[in-house]
Structure formats: structure tokens, C-alpha cells
Design a protein around this motif. Structure first.
Motif, PDB file in Angstrom:
ATOM      1  N   GLY A  19       0.765  -1.119   0.011  1.00 62.76           N
ATOM      2  CA  GLY A  19      -0.022   0.010   0.089  1.00 62.76           C
ATOM      3  C   GLY A  19       0.978   1.278   0.155  1.00 62.76           C
ATOM      4  N   VAL A  20       1.853   1.207   0.737  1.00 58.93           N
ATOM      5  CA  VAL A  20       2.761   2.350   0.863  1.00 58.93           C
ATOM      6  C   VAL A  20       3.355   2.659  -0.352  1.00 58.93           C
ATOM      7  N   ALA A  21       3.661   1.583  -1.147  1.00 56.24           N
ATOM      8  CA  ALA A  21       4.653   1.643  -2.509  1.00 56.24           C
ATOM      9  C   ALA A  21       3.789   2.106  -3.599  1.00 56.24           C
ATOM     10  N   THR A  22       2.521   1.793  -3.590  1.00 53.83           N
ATOM     11  CA  THR A  22       1.509   2.261  -4.561  1.00 53.83           C
ATOM     12  C   THR A  22       0.782   3.449  -4.327  1.00 53.83           C
TER      13      THR A  22
ATOM     14  N   THR B   2       8.068   6.072 -12.616  1.00 56.82           N
ATOM     15  CA  THR B   2       6.551   5.893 -12.993  1.00 56.82           C
ATOM     16  C   THR B   2       6.040   4.768 -11.987  1.00 56.82           C
ATOM     17  N   PRO B   3       4.699   4.975 -11.770  1.00 60.32           N
ATOM     18  CA  PRO B   3       3.992   4.012 -10.969  1.00 60.32           C
ATOM     19  C   PRO B   3       4.335   2.544 -11.155  1.00 60.32           C
ATOM     20  N   ARG B   4       4.501   2.241 -12.461  1.00 54.27           N
ATOM     21  CA  ARG B   4       4.624   0.832 -12.910  1.00 54.27           C
ATOM     22  C   ARG B   4       5.977   0.386 -12.296  1.00 54.27           C
ATOM     23  N   ALA B   5       7.045   1.251 -12.521  1.00 54.68           N
ATOM     24  CA  ALA B   5       8.345   0.922 -12.228  1.00 54.68           C
ATOM     25  C   ALA B   5       8.162   0.981 -10.726  1.00 54.68           C
ATOM     26  N   ARG B   6       7.657   1.716 -10.171  1.00 58.14           N
ATOM     27  CA  ARG B   6       7.717   1.647  -8.600  1.00 58.14           C
ATOM     28  C   ARG B   6       7.127   0.529  -8.156  1.00 58.14           C
ATOM     29  N   THR B   7       6.140  -0.110  -8.752  1.00 55.24           N
ATOM     30  CA  THR B   7       5.285  -1.241  -8.314  1.00 55.24           C
ATOM     31  C   THR B   7       6.432  -2.546  -8.553  1.00 55.24           C
ATOM     32  N   ALA B   8       7.303  -2.633  -9.665  1.00 56.41           N
ATOM     33  CA  ALA B   8       8.125  -3.505 -10.114  1.00 56.41           C
ATOM     34  C   ALA B   8       9.333  -3.641  -8.911  1.00 56.41           C
ATOM     35  N   VAL B   9       9.691  -2.470  -8.681  1.00 58.92           N
ATOM     36  CA  VAL B   9      10.480  -2.221  -7.465  1.00 58.92           C
ATOM     37  C   VAL B   9      10.105  -3.018  -6.194  1.00 58.92           C
ATOM     38  N   PHE B  10       8.919  -2.788  -5.968  1.00 58.18           N
ATOM     39  CA  PHE B  10       8.203  -3.253  -4.685  1.00 58.18           C
ATOM     40  C   PHE B  10       8.204  -4.554  -4.893  1.00 58.18           C
TER      41      PHE B  10
END
Lengths: 122, 239
Positions: A19-22, B2-10
Motif C-alpha cells: 500500500g505504501v509503495a503504490t 513511473t508507478p509501474r516501475a515503482r510497483t516492479a521495484v516493490f
């Protein structure tokens, strides 16, 4: 399989961090931090549980008559909850200031500290 | 990013954490069957000192010094919220006439419920603090109940009454004094023998913590209320 219950705090932690990440909203992010943190309460209480145990309060049971759960981890969970509540209050106060200075709570729109400074002096 | 990259890193990081934690699982004590050497000793120490609530005994006697640290975190957080949530430049407090006096337009039943619940909740809070050494509860829990009791007035629709009910300066003085008193008491308790502690120090420290928690919550919530209800920008922003 007696360790399977420990998957619960693991799951709560990862859901909170997801949740924090997205997140698209700082208040939502703060709630997610609280969710992630609550995994530690669950973990502490799971570690302290004893089969057939009751609360470690001896006002109405005789000492030694029943197994009791571990009071040390319960005291830690209490500490954890208090600190968690105060941290949440601090983060919400920060979110209020961000909303005032930048007019948005979307972390995606908070680009750099530089523009924050110029915004503030406007 | 980008949100997509951030989600991938997550997901990469989360997978790493998940693998490490899963590897640790077999080493965990089996659920409900593990030995609790510290727990057993804490129970014995608590019952020896006439503190039936072992959790209170751990928090306010056996680990009272740790609770000092916790107290100071609470104090620092309240202080931080007060500093962060003040009126900054380009803001003003609403003039007194701007804020309507008296209760908002709510049902009489709601106002009555608030008025009836306030004393009851105050008594419950005091009870939870006072009996924390012998039954579930204590200063932290009771303090939150006490602070919530005051805010029932707001929930019943009467913010001006809440303001009159909790003038901030006395609460700030009470919070700081309780924090200082807790540190002094916890240090002074070290001079007592183990049998003298427990039944004597735990109710006292519970009461001090109850005051500090109640006042801390009231102060922090007061700042949030001020932000939401009283502070207005001096001029409209050109957004």
C-alpha cells in the motif's frame, strides 16, 4: 505445520508495504504504515500464545492453576501500540503541512524539495 | 519513477523480504507450545510483589526504565504535533465571532447521549487507570478512555463547549509535569527493595501515565481540531 500461523503477520506486513509503495494519497499511505506496523502486534501475540492459556492477570485465577500467555511480549505489544499511535499522529500532522504548502496529497506530484521551498515563499 | 516501475521495484524487494522471512519460519517456536522462560519468571516476580496484572508489573516495575523511554516518545510526539500544527504565516485564527457559539444543529437525542456518556466515560477511564495493577487495563488504556470522554462533547456537536472544557495551557502543564514525575518516580523506585516495589509503585506509575496519556491526546487532538475548524488562509490562494 505449527509455524503456518506466522504467515499471517508476514502477509499483513507485505500488504501494508504494498500500500505504501503504490499509494496515490499520503493519508492512505499513513494508514498503510499502520497496517504494516500492526503485523508486529500479531507476531508478538502469536509468539506469546500458549495452548489453553489465558490472560496473565491473577485477580480471579490462582497462580499456577492455568497456563497463561507470555506477559513480556504482551507488554511489548502495548508499547508498540502506544508508539504506533503517536507516530501516526506525527505523520498526519506532516500530511496536513504538505497539503497546505503544496495543495496536494498525491506523493506522485511532490517532485522535489526545491519546488517545495519556492512554493512556500510565494 | 513511473508507478509501474515503482510497483516492479516493490515486488522485487517484497519477494526478497518474503523469502528471508519464510526461511526463518522453521526456526520459530511451534505455535502455543514454545517455552517461555522470561514469561514464567515475569509471572513469578509479579505475583511475589502482589501485582496480579503481570503486564502492568512488567511495564511499570520490571521494565519501568523502558517505559520511561516510551513515555518520552509519547511526549516528543505530542510536542512535534504541536510544533507542526501551528498557524504558519499567511494564516490566521478565525475571529471569535466567526465561530458559532453553542451546539451545532444536531438531534436532541445525540446531544443528550453525549451529555450522559461524558461522566460515565470519565468514571470508566478513572476505573481502568486505578485498577490497572490488578485487572486488565492501566495508565495507557485508561488515559485514552479519559481523553475520548472529553471529545464526546465534540461528537455530540458542541465544539465551543469542548474548547471551554479543555483549556490547553493547564493540559500542557499537566502533561509535562506527569512526564517529569514519571522519570523521577521510576528512578526513585530503584531505591526500594523488590518486595517494597510492585504493589506500591505500579498503581502510582499507572496514575502518572494515565494523566500524561490523557493530556497528550487532548493536546494533539486540539491541534488537529484547530487546523480543521479554526485556521483559515489569510488570503485566497491563486490556484
Amino acid at each position: 505445520m505449527s509455524w503456518a500461523v506466522y504467515l499471517v503477520p508476514l502477509w499483513i506486513l507485505l500488504v501494508g508495504v504494498y500500500g505504501v509503495a503504490t499509494t496515490r494519497d499520503l493519508v492512505h499511505a499513513i494508514v498503510c504504515v499502520s497496517v504494516a506496523q500492526s503485523s508486529t502486534y500479531v507476531l508478538l501475540l502469536l509468539v506469546g500464545y500458549r495452548k489453553g492459556g489465558t490472560a496473565p492477570v491473577f485477580s480471579d485465577i490462582a497462580p499456577g492453576s492455568r497456563p497463561v500467555t507470555d506477559p513480556v511480549v504482551q507488554a511489548m505489544a502495548l508499547t508498540d501500540i502506544v508508539v504506533g499511535a503517536t507516530i501516526t499522529a506525527m505523520l498526519l500532522a506532516l500530511a496536513v503541512q504538505v497539503a497546505k504548502r503544496r495543495g496536494t496529497l498525491d506523493p506522485g506530484e511532490l517532485r522535489s524539495l526545491e519546488s517545495a521551498a519556492t512554493d512556500g515563499h510565494r | 519513477m513511473t508507478p509501474r516501475a515503482r510497483t516492479a521495484v516493490f515486488f522485487a524487494g517484497a519477494a526478497g523480504i518474503a523469502v528471508l522471512l519464510l526461511l526463518a519460519l522453521p526456526g520459530m517456536p511451534s505455535f502455543g507450545l514454545g517455552a517461555h522462560p522470561y514469561g514464567a519468571r515475569a509471572v513469578r516476580a509479579g505475583t511475589d510483589q502482589d501485582t496480579p496484572n503481570i503486564i502492568a508489573s512488567v511495564n511499570f516495575d520490571q521494565r519501568a526504565l523502558d517505559t520511561v523511554g516510551e513515555e518520552l516518545i509519547l511526549f516528543a510526539a505530542a510536542l512535534g504535533a504541536v510544533v507542526l500544527l501551528r498557524a504558519v504565516r499567511d494564516e490566521r485564527l478565525r475571529a471569535g465571532g466567526d465561530l458559532r457559539h453553542g451546539p451545532a444543529d444536531v438531534f436532541d437525542a445525540l446531544r443528550l447521549t453525549g451529555a450522559l456518556l461524558l461522566p460515565v466515560t470519565l468514571v470508566v477511564g478513572a476505573y481502568v487507570v486505578a485498577n490497572g495493577y490488578s485487572s486488565p487495563g492501566g495508565g495507557f488504556q485508561g488515559g485514552v478512555v479519559l481523553a475520548s470522554a472529553l471529545h464526546l462533547v465534540y461528537l455530540a456537536g458542541d465544539y465551543p463547549a469542548l474548547k471551554r472544557l479543555r483549556p490547553i495551557p493547564p493540559f500542557e502543564v499537566a502533561e509535562s509535569s506527569a512526564a517529569a514525575l514519571f522519570v523521577v518516580s521510576a528512578l526513585a523506585a530503584g531505591a526500594l527493595t523488590a518486595t517494597e516495589r510492585g504493589a506500591r509503585t505500579v498503581p502510582w506509575l499507572n496514575a502518572v501515565v494515565g494523566v500524561e496519556v490523557a493530556c497528550g491526546f487532548v493536546i494533539v487532538l486540539a491541534r488537529f481540531f484547530e487546523q480543521a475548524l479554526e485556521i483559515r488562509p489569510r488570503r485566497k490562494e491563486a490556484r
